[in-house]
Design a protein around this motif. Structure first.
Motif, short mmCIF file in Angstrom:
data_model
loop_
_atom_site.label_atom_id
_atom_site.label_comp_id
_atom_site.label_asym_id
_atom_site.label_seq_id
_atom_site.Cartn_x
_atom_site.Cartn_y
_atom_site.Cartn_z
N UNK A 182 0.83 -1.21 0.00
CA UNK A 182 0.00 0.00 0.00
C UNK A 182 0.86 1.26 0.00
N UNK A 183 1.13 1.81 -1.18
CA UNK A 183 2.05 2.93 -1.33
C UNK A 183 1.56 4.16 -0.57
N UNK A 184 2.47 4.79 0.16
CA UNK A 184 2.14 5.97 0.93
C UNK A 184 3.31 6.37 1.80
N UNK A 185 3.04 7.21 2.76
CA UNK A 185 4.06 7.72 3.67
C UNK A 185 4.83 6.56 4.31
N UNK A 186 6.14 6.47 4.06
CA UNK A 186 6.89 5.32 4.57
C UNK A 186 7.08 5.29 6.08
N UNK A 187 6.81 6.40 6.77
CA UNK A 187 6.91 6.39 8.24
C UNK A 187 5.54 6.52 8.89
N UNK A 188 4.48 6.53 8.10
CA UNK A 188 3.13 6.48 8.64
C UNK A 188 2.69 7.70 9.41
N UNK A 189 3.18 8.88 9.04
CA UNK A 189 2.87 10.09 9.79
C UNK A 189 1.85 10.99 9.10
N UNK A 190 1.45 10.65 7.89
CA UNK A 190 0.46 11.47 7.18
C UNK A 190 -0.73 10.61 6.78
N UNK A 191 -1.81 11.25 6.40
CA UNK A 191 -3.02 10.53 6.01
C UNK A 191 -2.84 9.94 4.61
N UNK A 192 -2.79 8.64 4.55
CA UNK A 192 -2.72 7.98 3.24
C UNK A 192 -3.79 6.91 3.07
N UNK A 193 -4.64 6.76 4.10
CA UNK A 193 -5.64 5.69 4.03
C UNK A 193 -6.67 5.93 2.94
N UNK A 194 -6.86 7.21 2.50
CA UNK A 194 -7.88 7.49 1.48
C UNK A 194 -7.48 6.96 0.11
N UNK A 195 -6.21 6.62 -0.08
CA UNK A 195 -5.80 6.06 -1.37
C UNK A 195 -5.03 4.75 -1.23
N UNK A 196 -4.30 4.56 -0.13
CA UNK A 196 -3.39 3.42 -0.03
C UNK A 196 -4.08 2.12 0.38
N UNK A 197 -5.11 2.21 1.20
CA UNK A 197 -5.69 1.02 1.82
C UNK A 197 -6.80 0.43 0.93
N UNK A 198 -6.39 -0.02 -0.24
CA UNK A 198 -7.34 -0.57 -1.23
C UNK A 198 -6.66 -1.73 -1.92
N UNK A 199 -7.29 -2.89 -1.88
CA UNK A 199 -6.63 -4.13 -2.27
C UNK A 199 -7.07 -4.70 -3.63
N UNK A 200 -7.83 -3.94 -4.42
CA UNK A 200 -8.49 -4.55 -5.58
C UNK A 200 -7.80 -4.28 -6.91
#
Length: 696
Positions: free
Chosen positions: A414-432
């Motif tokens: 799930x591509x996004x902030x590599x240290x998990x400090x910013x909001x990336x769930x609106x695009x990264x957390x999708x498995x399809x």
């Protein structure tokens, strides 16, 4: 109709330059006959190298994340997704550099530029000089021929924004350089965002001259020549997605000079190759203003000029760009095709696979360019192989999974902030991503009936099916996906909390309906999933629950996947609900969003609404001025998101093809279409008058 882009001045901005390509080498020709710039790309020049960037302890947070979503604890779900379920940014597609021609005594005024889509040849000329440029697939070379009755005196140089050195060696101008090991997207500036390191790719380019020239220390000097030809070869030391870059890219570049042919032979060979693909389809929509420069045509069309063949030109341009950007043996098209001038490009110019990469290939088969599809399946294979690790690390599942973003190395996390400090769930957390991409491969099979392809894709369908058999979880008596999102969109829950994370959004249902239907063709048993949900207002729900929308005109139409591009048959009730959803989404949007809506209205047999969106996509966008919030077309007819994204060009081309093959033709069009590919193995050949088909 005339299939040419035509201008009466040089390009001052990159979005005004004319694109050429052979799937591997891209060239943007500015047509400046004083200081010419030809911006170069090579499709394998990316940052990074093969590495496992999956978060190894993510799997232990899966159950807490699911529990938070099911219980409605939005705050905790968001925290877990961002801090404990994140991945890493994907790698970046990079610019190769520029070929510069400094004409002594050259003129910037009086220049006429043309791109002939039927031959893939660009010209720039004034009273003194005629410059002809093409990128040959058979020769794997960029070719520039320069003629002048008065004689040409010029310096030819190479330049790159990347770390590089230039030199001459006997009769060759050479550039050698390094790609960065780290290259983060431009909107992320935490920590080390750009670093050359030691393990990344190397690249090289070489220029030879057919004609008389002098090779100085780091440039070519041409003195009073009436006819010269430059041959340009580009290469990297990329091997494949799982092997560290190694070897000598200069040797690879030089190998394309092994059998140099005269200019006229190169030109003939190139035109024969290109026209064999481009010439398969012809369209004419009845009215034309081909004598007007393309940039002015766009402005006049917005004001109401009768120019239906500007739409036909946009359609053929999508086909042209497909041939330019994707050929057998090349890498898949990125967000910008193969044309990118930026080191830290918008969205890293990578593969955004929650719509954009798929859209790049929507028009290949229906537009009779099936050969150009091959690189897409090769990208799917990479992601499927890497996705086996991601499935275990994040979901404790067998099989394979991939998320919204990938790269030449086949990223699946799930591509996004590599240290998990910013909001990336609106695009990264999708498995399809993988079921969608494999559905597109299966659709390619429906057009080609290629039995070898059917056999080749079967194990990849099995891998992804195995993941969903493990991943689907029971909730309220139904099997659902969780965690997931409706890509890049958010909602307000019953308590007014804004959120993105959810379970079984309608997009997942639509993708899995089609995927499981295709799996059955291989004889696989598949799970049962819910139907497409229709809300109390008669629209298709975007989420499993009837949440309030935060942005009713959102650019993604994810919940309408079930209509287009899905091949799964939907009921009349679902189609009517989709129409209501589309009307609510509106007729504006980013460039690629307009293209998707064209396809949707075409699939719903509404020609007039599709035409409204096509006209909106042709709105002129000034690359040097204030950017409007919605999409349109740059002067070179590249799709303006803005900024430039090539997917909109392919989306609208696919939508127009869908309109023609379904007979959903606007009343404003009178003309013909022939050569479009149908799934029964035949080709479309129709004439129409005022939107009605009169001969089939």
């Amino acid at each position: 109709m005339q299939t040419k882009l035509f201008y009466k001045s040089r390009a001052k901005a990159w979005e005004e330059a004319l694109p050429l390509g052979n799937g591997r080498i891209g060239a943007m020709v500015f047509g400046n006959l004083k200081t010419e710039r030809i911006a170069l790309n090579e499709d394998s020049l990316w940052s990074g190298y093969p590495k496992d960037l999956n978060k190894k302890d993510a799997g232990k947070y899966l159950k807490p994340l699911q529990d938070a979503i099911f219980s409605g604890d939005r705050k905790e779900a968001k925290r877990l997704a961002n801090e404990d379920f994140h991945g890493h940014w994907s790698e970046a597609y990079l610019p190769f550099g520029d070929l510069i021609i400094e004409y002594k005594g050259g003129k910037t005024r009086g220049v006429t530029r043309t791109l002939d889509l039927s031959t893939a040849v660009a010209t720039a000329e004034n009273s003194d000089v005629c410059e002809t440029v093409f990128v040959s697939y058979p020769a794997q070379l960029l070719v520039i021929n320069i003629k002048s009755k008065k004689g040409i005196t010029a310096k030819i140089k190479l330049f790159s924004l990347l770390k590089h050195k230039c030199r001459t060696e006997e009769d060759t101008l050479i550039i050698e350089g390094d790609a960065p090991e780290i290259c983060m997207p431009p909107y992320y500036n935490t920590g080390n965002v750009f670093d050359y390191g030691k393990g990344a790719m190397k690249f090289a380019g070489a220029v030879k001259v057919l004609g008389n020239a002098t090779f100085e220390s780091d440039y070519i000097s041409v003195n009073n020549q009436h006819d010269i030809t430059l041959l340009v070869s580009l290469a990297t030391n990329y091997i494949d997605f799982k092997t560290m870059p190694s070897g000598n890219p200069l040797e690879k570049a030089m190998s394309h000079f092994d059998s140099i042919k005269p200019y006229k032979e190169l030109l003939k060979e190139h035109i024969t190759d290109h026209s064999a693909l481009f010439g398969r389809v012809e369209v004419d929509f009845g009215s034309e203003r081909a004598d007007i420069p393309t940039n002015k045509r766009l402005k006049q069309f917005k004001k109401g000029a009768d120019d239906n063949n500007l739409i036909a030109l946009l359609f053929q341009y999508g086909r042209y760009l497909t041939i330019a950007c994707s050929r057998p043996g090349t890498n898949a098209m990125t967000l910008q095709g193969i044309f990118n001038p930026h080191i830290r490009a918008p969205w890293s110019s990578s593969y955004t696979v929650n719509i954009n990469t798929e859209m790049n290939y929507w028009c290949t088969d229906i537009c009779n360019l099936s050969e150009c599809f091959d690189p897409f399946f090769e990208q799917v294979k990479k992601m499927c192989i890497n996705g086996e690790v991601t499935a275990k690390d994040y979901y404790n599942c067998s099989g394979s999974v991939a998320h919204h973003n990938s790269d030449i190395w086949g990223a699946s996390y799930p591509a996004g902030d590599p240290i998990g400090k910013t909001d990336s769930e609106t695009y990264a957390c999708w498995q399809a991503a993988l079921p969608w991409m494999l559905n597109e491969v299966f659709e390619h099979y429906r057009y080609t009936k290629d039995k070898l392809l059917f056999r080749d894709m079967k194990p990849y369908f099995k891998k992804v099916l195995d993941f969903y058999k493990d991943f689907l979880v029971e909730h309220d008596g139904k099997l659902v996906t969780c965690p997931t999102i409706s890509p890049e969109n958010s909602y307000l829950d019953k308590n007014g909390n804004k959120a993105a994370l959810t379970y079984m959004p309608t997009m997942d249902i639509g993708i899995l309906q089609e995927f499981f239907m295709n799996c059955k063709e291989f004889g696989f048993d598949v799970p049962e999933i819910p139907d497409i949900p229709i809300g109390s207002d008669g629209r298709i729900n975007e989420w499993a629950e009837e949440f309030r929308e935060t942005e009713i005109h959102h650019r993604h139409a994810s919940h309408l996947y079930c209509i287009y591009p899905s091949a799964y048959p939907q009921s009349d009730e679902v189609r009517e609900a989709a129409k209501k959803s589309l009307l609510t989404r509106g007729f504006d949007g980013t460039g690629w969003a307009l293209g998707w809506k064209v396809c949707l209205w075409a699939r719903l047999d509404d020609a007039q609404n599709a035409l409204t969106l096509i006209k909106n996509q042709l709105r002129p966008i000034n690359p040097r001025g204030i950017k409007r919030p919605g999409g349109g077309s740059y002067p070179n007819m590249f799709d303006a998101h803005p900024p430039f994204q090539i997917d909109g060009n392919f989306g609208v081309a696919a939508g127009i093809a869908e309109m023609l093959t379904r007979g959903a033709i606007p009343k404003e069009w009178s003309g013909y279409a022939k050569g479009l590919k149908l799934k029964d193995g035949t080709e479309l050949n129709i004439k129409f008058q005022n939107g009605k088909v009169i001969n089939r």
